[in-house]
Design a protein around this motif. Structure first.
Motif, PDB file in Angstrom:
ATOM      1  N   LYS A  28      -6.254  12.903  -0.366  1.00  0.00           N
ATOM      2  CA  LYS A  28      -5.323  11.549  -0.658  1.00  0.00           C
ATOM      3  C   LYS A  28      -6.365  10.414  -0.772  1.00  0.00           C
ATOM      4  O   LYS A  28      -7.426  10.281  -0.035  1.00  0.00           O
ATOM      5  CB  LYS A  28      -4.408  11.478   0.372  1.00  0.00           C
ATOM      6  CG  LYS A  28      -3.510  12.738   0.281  1.00  0.00           C
ATOM      7  CD  LYS A  28      -2.479  12.434   1.360  1.00  0.00           C
ATOM      8  CE  LYS A  28      -1.372  13.420   1.281  1.00  0.00           C
ATOM      9  NZ  LYS A  28      -0.276  13.726   1.971  1.00  0.00           N
ATOM     10  N   SER A  87      -5.675   6.050  -0.049  1.00  0.00           N
ATOM     11  CA  SER A  87      -4.663   4.935   0.102  1.00  0.00           C
ATOM     12  C   SER A  87      -5.107   4.033  -0.876  1.00  0.00           C
ATOM     13  O   SER A  87      -6.090   3.587  -1.087  1.00  0.00           O
ATOM     14  CB  SER A  87      -4.814   4.417   1.650  1.00  0.00           C
ATOM     15  OG  SER A  87      -4.669   5.409   2.653  1.00  0.00           O
ATOM     16  N   TYR A  88      -3.988   3.347  -1.366  1.00  0.00           N
ATOM     17  CA  TYR A  88      -4.288   2.237  -2.636  1.00  0.00           C
ATOM     18  C   TYR A  88      -3.309   1.211  -2.611  1.00  0.00           C
ATOM     19  O   TYR A  88      -1.959   1.512  -2.323  1.00  0.00           O
ATOM     20  CB  TYR A  88      -3.772   3.030  -3.909  1.00  0.00           C
ATOM     21  CG  TYR A  88      -4.405   2.273  -4.978  1.00  0.00           C
ATOM     22  CD1 TYR A  88      -5.892   2.365  -5.601  1.00  0.00           C
ATOM     23  CD2 TYR A  88      -3.753   1.421  -6.018  1.00  0.00           C
ATOM     24  CE1 TYR A  88      -6.349   1.531  -6.570  1.00  0.00           C
ATOM     25  CE2 TYR A  88      -4.216   0.487  -6.772  1.00  0.00           C
ATOM     26  CZ  TYR A  88      -5.403   0.847  -7.158  1.00  0.00           C
ATOM     27  OH  TYR A  88      -5.719  -0.088  -7.983  1.00  0.00           O
ATOM     28  N   CYS A  97      -1.978  11.400  -3.835  1.00  0.00           N
ATOM     29  CA  CYS A  97      -2.462  12.522  -4.083  1.00  0.00           C
ATOM     30  C   CYS A  97      -3.538  12.527  -4.990  1.00  0.00           C
ATOM     31  O   CYS A  97      -3.382  12.179  -6.218  1.00  0.00           O
ATOM     32  CB  CYS A  97      -1.530  13.700  -4.297  1.00  0.00           C
ATOM     33  SG  CYS A  97      -2.112  15.222  -4.192  1.00  0.00           S
ATOM     34  N   ASN A 145      -9.707   4.622   2.166  1.00  0.00           N
ATOM     35  CA  ASN A 145      -9.273   5.789   2.905  1.00  0.00           C
ATOM     36  C   ASN A 145      -8.945   6.889   2.232  1.00  0.00           C
ATOM     37  O   ASN A 145      -7.981   7.611   2.299  1.00  0.00           O
ATOM     38  CB  ASN A 145      -7.989   5.089   3.714  1.00  0.00           C
ATOM     39  CG  ASN A 145      -7.757   6.084   4.964  1.00  0.00           C
ATOM     40  OD1 ASN A 145      -8.707   6.876   5.838  1.00  0.00           O
ATOM     41  ND2 ASN A 145      -6.553   6.320   5.093  1.00  0.00           N
ATOM     42  N   TRP A 146     -10.188   7.527   1.666  1.00  0.00           N
ATOM     43  CA  TRP A 146     -10.141   8.812   0.880  1.00  0.00           C
ATOM     44  C   TRP A 146     -10.026   9.844   1.966  1.00  0.00           C
ATOM     45  O   TRP A 146     -11.211   9.894   2.796  1.00  0.00           O
ATOM     46  CB  TRP A 146     -11.443   8.938  -0.023  1.00  0.00           C
ATOM     47  CG  TRP A 146     -11.246   8.111  -1.302  1.00  0.00           C
ATOM     48  CD1 TRP A 146     -10.856   8.499  -2.343  1.00  0.00           C
ATOM     49  CD2 TRP A 146     -11.765   6.767  -1.395  1.00  0.00           C
ATOM     50  NE1 TRP A 146     -11.039   7.703  -3.335  1.00  0.00           N
ATOM     51  CE2 TRP A 146     -11.488   6.653  -2.731  1.00  0.00           C
ATOM     52  CE3 TRP A 146     -12.200   5.793  -0.395  1.00  0.00           C
ATOM     53  CZ2 TRP A 146     -11.739   5.165  -3.057  1.00  0.00           C
ATOM     54  CZ3 TRP A 146     -12.457   4.393  -1.006  1.00  0.00           C
ATOM     55  CH2 TRP A 146     -12.086   4.207  -2.417  1.00  0.00           C
ATOM     56  N   THR A 202       0.963  -1.108   0.104  1.00  0.00           N
ATOM     57  CA  THR A 202      -0.148   0.031   0.116  1.00  0.00           C
ATOM     58  C   THR A 202       0.836   1.268   0.108  1.00  0.00           C
ATOM     59  O   THR A 202       1.877   1.627   0.571  1.00  0.00           O
ATOM     60  CB  THR A 202      -1.229   0.063   1.290  1.00  0.00           C
ATOM     61  OG1 THR A 202      -1.906   0.968   1.252  1.00  0.00           O
ATOM     62  CG2 THR A 202      -0.324   0.273   2.547  1.00  0.00           C
ATOM     63  N   LYS A 203       0.376   2.328  -0.691  1.00  0.00           N
ATOM     64  CA  LYS A 203       0.971   3.615  -0.657  1.00  0.00           C
ATOM     65  C   LYS A 203      -0.285   4.595  -0.640  1.00  0.00           C
ATOM     66  O   LYS A 203      -1.586   4.365  -0.807  1.00  0.00           O
ATOM     67  CB  LYS A 203       1.736   3.789  -2.035  1.00  0.00           C
ATOM     68  CG  LYS A 203       2.822   2.790  -2.379  1.00  0.00           C
ATOM     69  CD  LYS A 203       3.573   3.237  -3.444  1.00  0.00           C
ATOM     70  CE  LYS A 203       4.833   2.395  -3.686  1.00  0.00           C
ATOM     71  NZ  LYS A 203       5.625   2.635  -4.946  1.00  0.00           N
ATOM     72  N   ASP A 204       0.010   5.819  -0.292  1.00  0.00           N
ATOM     73  CA  ASP A 204      -0.755   7.035  -0.350  1.00  0.00           C
ATOM     74  C   ASP A 204      -0.450   7.900  -1.578  1.00  0.00           C
ATOM     75  O   ASP A 204       0.560   7.817  -2.062  1.00  0.00           O
ATOM     76  CB  ASP A 204      -0.820   7.921   0.782  1.00  0.00           C
ATOM     77  CG  ASP A 204      -1.278   7.198   2.123  1.00  0.00           C
ATOM     78  OD1 ASP A 204      -2.146   6.278   1.890  1.00  0.00           O
ATOM     79  OD2 ASP A 204      -0.771   7.606   3.017  1.00  0.00           O
ATOM     80  N   GLN A 239      -3.606  11.064  -9.635  1.00  0.00           N
ATOM     81  CA  GLN A 239      -3.749   9.573  -9.110  1.00  0.00           C
ATOM     82  C   GLN A 239      -3.859   8.718 -10.321  1.00  0.00           C
ATOM     83  O   GLN A 239      -3.233   7.648 -10.164  1.00  0.00           O
ATOM     84  CB  GLN A 239      -4.905   9.289  -8.123  1.00  0.00           C
ATOM     85  CG  GLN A 239      -6.313   9.247  -8.634  1.00  0.00           C
ATOM     86  CD  GLN A 239      -6.829  10.562  -8.908  1.00  0.00           C
ATOM     87  OE1 GLN A 239      -6.351  11.569  -8.738  1.00  0.00           O
ATOM     88  NE2 GLN A 239      -8.283  10.543  -9.210  1.00  0.00           N
TER      89      GLN A 239
END
Length: 120
Positions: free
Chosen positions: A48, A50-51, A11, A43-44, A7-9, A17
């Protein structure tokens, strides 16, 4: 269902994105094959997202994220990857999401399964 992946965050400003998550997909697809992967948006917050990207079956090497997802109440949208922005415009017009799971194939198709934030 259990989702495990890396996972990463990212923008969301100016819809960047699409490019940055696309590069994340390219990196992992080169190792595992595009059609073996699935992506999870969650987790919007604060512009941002999370994906995570993981394997459809099994756990990806370097996994840093595990989550138990609901088995029911998913809505499915399909289309061409080239039209991803338009597909999401249609999905988001009805409200905020809790989760989205994306898959892609080598023929340029995508499938998006999603749950609304209000789904119980």
């Amino acid at each position: 269902m259990i989702f495990c992946g890396i996972t990463k965050d990212f923008c969301l400003t100016n819809e960047q994105q699409y490019d940055t998550i696309g590069l994340f997909w390219d990196e992992l697809a080169s190792l595992y094959g595009l059609e073996n992967l699935q992506g999870l948006g969650y987790n919007w917050k604060d512009n941002k997202i999370s994906y995570a990207i993981g394997l459809k079956n099994g756990c990806i090497k370097g996994c840093n994220f595990h989550i138990e997802l609901p088995d029911k109440d998913w809505i499915t949208a399909t289309g061409k990857t080239d039209n991803l922005k338009q597909i999401y415009d249609e999905i988001y017009k009805d409200g905020v999401l809790q989760y989205e799971i994306e898959t892609f194939d080598e023929n340029g198709n995508c499938e998006i399964r999603y749950r609304r934030a209000t789904t119980k």
